[in-house]
Enzyme design. Structure first.
Site, short mmCIF file in Angstrom:
data_model
loop_
_atom_site.label_atom_id
_atom_site.label_comp_id
_atom_site.label_asym_id
_atom_site.label_seq_id
_atom_site.Cartn_x
_atom_site.Cartn_y
_atom_site.Cartn_z
N GLU A 40 7.34 -10.44 3.15
CA GLU A 40 5.86 -10.33 3.81
C GLU A 40 5.45 -11.44 4.16
OE1 GLU A 40 2.94 -9.69 0.61
OE2 GLU A 40 1.81 -8.39 1.70
N LYS A 111 0.67 -2.08 6.04
CA LYS A 111 0.46 -1.88 4.48
C LYS A 111 -0.58 -1.16 4.07
CE LYS A 111 0.16 -5.45 0.66
NZ LYS A 111 -0.22 -6.60 0.44
N CYS A 152 4.99 -4.96 -0.59
CA CYS A 152 4.55 -5.93 -1.63
C CYS A 152 3.71 -4.88 -2.47
CB CYS A 152 3.47 -7.18 -1.04
SG CYS A 152 3.30 -8.51 -2.49
N1 LIG Z 1 0.89 -9.70 -3.07
C1 LIG Z 1 0.73 -8.46 -3.30
O1 LIG Z 1 0.37 -7.98 -2.41
C2 LIG Z 1 1.05 -7.73 -4.41
C3 LIG Z 1 1.32 -8.58 -5.94
O2 LIG Z 1 1.63 -9.93 -5.88
C4 LIG Z 1 1.40 -7.79 -6.99
O3 LIG Z 1 1.16 -6.64 -7.21
O4 LIG Z 1 1.59 -8.18 -7.99
#
Ligand SMILES: NC(=O)CC(=O)C(=O)O
Length: 275
Positions: A40, A111, A152
């Site tokens: 990401e 996202k 993520c």
């Molecule tokens: N950083 C994210 O988008 C998500 C994350 O770090 C987590 O769900 O834990």
């Protein structure tokens, strides 16, 4: 089919991140990977000001670089995500683009679940600068293998992956910048759960280390098979891991333990009896 997950540490310097990404993608391709996933926000990660400064439209320098690299190496490249500038809105999207071996952008996913969370001693507020996407996206490699796109925090929302699997995903791509604390306690658990419940391969590419502004990512990028076994994992630091995705083995898992076929979505959509 051989897949690779790239792990790197993005800062406020997109050129440095691009050089690292290029070195690792080239290494993956040289070792036979035909599907490569970046993390990401691979070009830049840190404060909102850093994200804004690095943001580009999808046909900007990072997008052109990713397209050209995919074409030169003849690979499917899920270019993690970038901060996409959306001219005229002053807002960003957290956007993943799949480039095919011809260099064409085959699919774009924004996202859906924004990370507005206080964790690991840090205040994350993606919605300060970003707008959430509202579309689920299944793409296909040049060989026709269905790849479900996600980013993520999406990993915590099982329904998203079930819908992608229902649409034909055999591989789930998870570019991430999972926090250090949640990588330690949740990352592998969630990746393996998504793999087992969808009987799918999961290719998960995480950021690693500290980013400007104090956020930390936990690394442990990995590839999981449809039985939930971890096939490969990147050690601490920047690097890449590779694994062969045996689609025949996936067919066998789905045939002999037909939990996907046994699902009863009609029942789940009904009312819950509360007493
Ligand atoms: N950083 C994210 O988008 C998500 C994350 O770090 C987590 O769900 O834990």
């Amino acid at each position: 089919m051989r897949a690779a997950a790239v792990q790197l540490n993005a800062t406020d310097d997109p050129d440095r991140a691009q050089a690292t990404a290029e070195r690792l993608v080239r290494e993956a391709a040289a070792r036979g990977a035909t599907l490569v996933v970046l993390p990401e926000k691979w070009p830049a990660l840190g404060t909102t000001a850093i994200l804004r400064a690095a943001a580009e439209p999808l046909d900007g320098p990072r997008g052109r670089w990713a397209a050209a690299l995919a074409q030169e190496l003849g690979i499917d490249l899920v270019a993690g995500s970038v901060s996409e500038a959306r001219p005229g809105t002053g807002r960003l999207s957290n956007t993943s683009v799949h480039y095919g071996p011809d260099g064409a952008a085959r699919a774009t996913y924004r996202k859906v679940h924004l990370f507005d969370v206080d964790v690991d001693g840090h205040r994350y507020r993606e919605s300060d600068a970003e707008d959430a996407g509202d579309e689920l996206v299944l793409t296909h490699t040049a060989d026709g293998v269905g790849v479900g796109l996600s980013i993520c925090y999406d990993l915590r929302f099982a329904e998203l992956y079930r819908r992608l699997t229902g649409a034909g995903a055999r591989v789930l791509a998870v570019p991430a910048a999972f926090t250090l604390a949640t990588t330690r306690d949740h990352w592998e658990l969630l990746l393996r759960a998504r793999a087992v419940e969808n009987q799918a391969f999961v290719v998960a590419a995480n950021q690693v280390g500290e980013h400007p502004g104090g956020a930390r990512s936990g690394g442990r990028s990995m590839i999981v098979d449809p039985w939930g076994l971890v096939l490969a994992q990147v050690p601490d630091g920047e690097g890449v891991c590779l694994a062969d995705l045996d689609l025949g083995r996936q067919d066998e898992v789905r045939r002999t333990l037909p939990a996907l076929a046994h699902g009863r979505p009609g029942v789940y959509a009904g009312e819950v009896v509360v007493r």
